[in-house]
Design a protein around this motif. Sequence first.
Motif, PDB file in Angstrom:
ATOM      1  N   ILE A 118       0.860  -1.177   0.000  1.00 40.07           N
ATOM      2  CA  ILE A 118       0.000   0.000   0.000  1.00 40.07           C
ATOM      3  C   ILE A 118       0.896   1.226   0.000  1.00 40.07           C
ATOM      4  O   ILE A 118       1.690   1.441   0.925  1.00 40.07           O
ATOM      5  CB  ILE A 118      -0.941   0.003   1.215  1.00 40.07           C
ATOM      6  CG1 ILE A 118      -1.878  -1.214   1.155  1.00 40.07           C
ATOM      7  CG2 ILE A 118      -1.743   1.299   1.270  1.00 40.07           C
ATOM      8  CD1 ILE A 118      -2.807  -1.338   2.350  1.00 40.07           C
ATOM      9  N   TRP A 119       0.769   2.041  -1.032  1.00 36.98           N
ATOM     10  CA  TRP A 119       1.618   3.219  -1.203  1.00 36.98           C
ATOM     11  C   TRP A 119       0.803   4.451  -0.825  1.00 36.98           C
ATOM     12  O   TRP A 119      -0.081   4.871  -1.570  1.00 36.98           O
ATOM     13  CB  TRP A 119       2.102   3.315  -2.653  1.00 36.98           C
ATOM     14  CG  TRP A 119       2.837   2.088  -3.129  1.00 36.98           C
ATOM     15  CD1 TRP A 119       2.295   0.970  -3.683  1.00 36.98           C
ATOM     16  CD2 TRP A 119       4.255   1.866  -3.088  1.00 36.98           C
ATOM     17  NE1 TRP A 119       3.281   0.066  -3.988  1.00 36.98           N
ATOM     18  CE2 TRP A 119       4.491   0.578  -3.632  1.00 36.98           C
ATOM     19  CE3 TRP A 119       5.341   2.620  -2.638  1.00 36.98           C
ATOM     20  CZ2 TRP A 119       5.770   0.038  -3.744  1.00 36.98           C
ATOM     21  CZ3 TRP A 119       6.616   2.088  -2.754  1.00 36.98           C
ATOM     22  CH2 TRP A 119       6.826   0.808  -3.307  1.00 36.98           C
ATOM     23  N   GLY A 120       1.065   4.978   0.358  1.00 38.43           N
ATOM     24  CA  GLY A 120       0.353   6.157   0.826  1.00 38.43           C
ATOM     25  C   GLY A 120      -0.313   5.907   2.162  1.00 38.43           C
ATOM     26  O   GLY A 120      -1.036   4.926   2.333  1.00 38.43           O
ATOM     27  N   HIS A 166      -0.315  -4.158  -5.656  1.00 37.59           N
ATOM     28  CA  HIS A 166       0.006  -2.782  -5.272  1.00 37.59           C
ATOM     29  C   HIS A 166      -1.234  -1.900  -5.346  1.00 37.59           C
ATOM     30  O   HIS A 166      -2.016  -1.973  -6.304  1.00 37.59           O
ATOM     31  CB  HIS A 166       1.082  -2.207  -6.195  1.00 37.59           C
ATOM     32  CG  HIS A 166       2.359  -2.977  -6.184  1.00 37.59           C
ATOM     33  ND1 HIS A 166       3.423  -2.640  -5.376  1.00 37.59           N
ATOM     34  CD2 HIS A 166       2.743  -4.084  -6.882  1.00 37.59           C
ATOM     35  CE1 HIS A 166       4.416  -3.504  -5.576  1.00 37.59           C
ATOM     36  NE2 HIS A 166       4.024  -4.378  -6.483  1.00 37.59           N
ATOM     37  N   LEU A 167      -1.388  -1.048  -4.338  1.00 39.60           N
ATOM     38  CA  LEU A 167      -2.428  -0.028  -4.321  1.00 39.60           C
ATOM     39  C   LEU A 167      -1.741   1.322  -4.175  1.00 39.60           C
ATOM     40  O   LEU A 167      -1.084   1.582  -3.167  1.00 39.60           O
ATOM     41  CB  LEU A 167      -3.401  -0.266  -3.169  1.00 39.60           C
ATOM     42  CG  LEU A 167      -4.169  -1.595  -3.211  1.00 39.60           C
ATOM     43  CD1 LEU A 167      -4.985  -1.777  -1.941  1.00 39.60           C
ATOM     44  CD2 LEU A 167      -5.073  -1.670  -4.436  1.00 39.60           C
ATOM     45  N   ALA A 182       1.475  -8.681  -9.773  1.00 40.61           N
ATOM     46  CA  ALA A 182       0.263  -9.456 -10.009  1.00 40.61           C
ATOM     47  C   ALA A 182      -0.936  -8.538 -10.235  1.00 40.61           C
ATOM     48  O   ALA A 182      -1.842  -8.858 -10.995  1.00 40.61           O
ATOM     49  CB  ALA A 182      -0.013 -10.388  -8.836  1.00 40.61           C
ATOM     50  N   PHE A 183      -0.937  -7.398  -9.539  1.00 43.41           N
ATOM     51  CA  PHE A 183      -2.016  -6.428  -9.680  1.00 43.41           C
ATOM     52  C   PHE A 183      -1.486  -5.065  -9.282  1.00 43.41           C
ATOM     53  O   PHE A 183      -0.687  -4.951  -8.347  1.00 43.41           O
ATOM     54  CB  PHE A 183      -3.210  -6.801  -8.783  1.00 43.41           C
ATOM     55  CG  PHE A 183      -4.315  -5.773  -8.768  1.00 43.41           C
ATOM     56  CD1 PHE A 183      -5.270  -5.767  -9.757  1.00 43.41           C
ATOM     57  CD2 PHE A 183      -4.385  -4.807  -7.767  1.00 43.41           C
ATOM     58  CE1 PHE A 183      -6.295  -4.814  -9.749  1.00 43.41           C
ATOM     59  CE2 PHE A 183      -5.396  -3.855  -7.752  1.00 43.41           C
ATOM     60  CZ  PHE A 183      -6.354  -3.865  -8.749  1.00 43.41           C
ATOM     61  N   ALA A 184      -1.928  -4.035  -9.984  1.00 40.88           N
ATOM     62  CA  ALA A 184      -1.595  -2.662  -9.607  1.00 40.88           C
ATOM     63  C   ALA A 184      -2.843  -1.816  -9.791  1.00 40.88           C
ATOM     64  O   ALA A 184      -3.443  -1.796 -10.864  1.00 40.88           O
ATOM     65  CB  ALA A 184      -0.449  -2.110 -10.441  1.00 40.88           C
TER      66      ALA A 184
END
Length: 311
Positions: free
Chosen positions: A157-159, A218-219, A241-243
């Motif tokens: 989680i970015w943020g 990733h979010l 795998a997912f962004a």
Amino acid sequence: MGLDLDTLRAAVAAHGRVVRVVIASIKGSSPREVGAAMLVWEGGQSGTIGGGTLEFRAAGAARQQTQPRVLSQHALGPDLGQCCGGVVQLLSEIYDASTLNELTAEVIARPVGASEMPLSVKRLLAARRGQGLAPEPQLIDGWMIEPVHKPARALWIWGAGHVGRALVDVLAPLPDLAITWVDTGAERFPETVPDVVTVVPAAKPADLVAYAPSQAEHLVLTYSHVLDLDLCDHLLRHEFAFAGLIGSATKWARFRSRLRALGHPPERIARITCPIGDPTLGKHPQMIAVGVAAQILRPHKALENKKDLSA
């Protein structure tokens, strides 16, 4: 599902004596599955074996328990008045700092009735060593078998703003997620963070993308569009795998144009999902978090169900 050793250790460190109550076997219907567990200590508890009268009584008995290990049987309908008509066996075990040292294997096998390890258990453990097969939690021939739980999915989680905090609140309790939480400084994070979440302050967050596992999800939801774009650029040069990127259709149109200018082909850019979540739920951080959580969990649940049907 398995024995969550990290959570158990944290509970013992915080409360001293902790009783772990796990569903050991089921006949008929039950509110939870074999392996579902709760931790009980004086004045509190965490986790659930299904709620209702069964959990209430099991927690009360755990606080009074004196024997290291107790196996009990409960008829959910006749004895407890619950709608589920099955019979469950609960294994309640006392843990403290000394007994935790005994939990060193990847599969925890211990006697409940029979003292000598039966051949059936030896075969399960041999399969684990020889083939890497983790057995399902089960009570077999007087022994309880549980693999030590390891999160199956890496989520970054970015943020750490309002939406990031709401997401961590929603996702941290889920057992299969190993969450890494990144932002530009330690002051960006709340004072209290769940033990299962790894907090990483970094002046240049995008530089950390290279260290994420190739199958990580990733979010991206930082306070800065510039930082969001930098993260998307680095993710597209990495593997994932997912962004997912928080934002509007207008923001994503601008990002697609800028990412093309940075050399990314359209089919590669299309791997990023934007906007994330369910816009119909509204823009409140908790609403966004609920929508995003449902989005990232739904494909995996569908895949699990497909596997079950084909088994």
